[in-house]
Design an enzyme around this catalytic site. Structure first.
Site, PDB file in Angstrom:
ATOM      1  N   ARG A  32      31.743  24.557 -15.475  1.00 28.46           N
ATOM      2  CA  ARG A  32      31.126  23.972 -16.672  1.00 28.46           C
ATOM      3  C   ARG A  32      31.377  24.831 -17.900  1.00 28.46           C
ATOM      4  NH1 ARG A  32      25.477  23.614 -14.243  1.00 28.46           N
ATOM      5  NH2 ARG A  32      26.385  24.250 -12.264  1.00 28.46           N
TER       6      ARG A  32
ATOM      7  N   GLU B  89      21.819  31.614  -8.426  1.00 26.62           N
ATOM      8  CA  GLU B  89      20.483  31.189  -8.004  1.00 26.62           C
ATOM      9  C   GLU B  89      20.530  30.556  -6.617  1.00 26.62           C
ATOM     10  OE1 GLU B  89      18.718  28.073 -10.368  1.00 26.62           O
ATOM     11  OE2 GLU B  89      16.817  28.229  -9.304  1.00 26.62           O
TER      12      GLU B  89
END
Ligand SMILES: O=P(O)(O)OC[C@H]1O[C@H](OP(=O)(O)OP(=O)(O)O)[C@H](O)[C@@H]1O
Ligand SMILES: Nc1ncnc2[nH]cnc12
Length: 178
Positions: free
Chosen positions: A63, A100
């Protein structure tokens, strides 16, 4: 151009339990799908960095590529790709890291930067900070400098921006979800 933070935040939808249980995924895709929002985001970074003296923009797969390439085009800066393992054909430097929600490996072309270079590193989001810190280690392995790391979104509860601060890496985001 005025940055409409509320409009951008409203587009970034939270998706529970993606890609695994317990994660609230902040999907940036609707920002890319809206020409007005994408332009506002890119223009905000261009305004911030128009007179800055960094030499390169670093883009983090995937991204981050979307954002960084638009900014590099507008600012006429060389774009360095930080890719997931096994994608770059050149001799590479490699750093493993945790995000994460997964473990991954980032690579960059060996020798593409040197001590005379100062890099603005861009991605869509700071969560645990693992990705930006891995890219920062790759830049430092080549003796190059980090001008700043920049993202659209910070997730401060995941502590990444704090870890970047602790590592003395200047950090900028357009917005945050507390
Ligand atoms: O701060 P962190 O915990 O390291 O997480 C942030 C990273 O996680 C996402 O990448 P991911 O590799 O999941 O997906 P992408 O390839 O679609 O960008 C995001 O685009 C950041 O690069
Ligand atoms: N919560 C999250 N939302 C979107 N991208 C992420 N990358 C790491 N954590 C993320």
């Amino acid at each position: 151009m005025i940055f409409d933070e509320f409009a951008i935040k409203s587009l970034i939808t939270p998706i529970n339990d993606f890609p695994k249980a317990g994660v609230v995924f902040r999907d940036i895709t609707p920002v890319f799908q809206s020409p007005k929002a994408f332009r506002m985001v890119v223009d905000s970074f261009v305004q911030r960095y128009i007179d800055s003296d960094f030499t390169h923009i670093g883009a983090i797969e995937a991204r981050g590529f979307v954002l960084a390439s638009a900014v590099a085009y507008a600012l006429n800066k060389p774009l360095i790709l930080f890719r997931k393992q096994g994608k770059l054909p050149a001799k590479v430097l490699t750093e493993a890291y945790d995000t994460e929600y997964e473990q991954s490996v980032l690579e960059v072309e060996a020798g593409c930067l040197n001590a005379e270079h100062k890099v603005l590193l861009m991605d869509d989001i700071i969560a645990s900070g693992g990705t930006f810190l891995a890219a920062a280690r790759l830049i430092r392995q080549m003796g190059a400098n980090i001008y700043e790391v920049a993202a659209i979104v910070d997730l401060p509860e995941l502590n990444g921006s704090r870890l970047l601060q602790d590592a003395r890496i200047p950090t900028f985001t357009l917005t945050a979800f507390a």
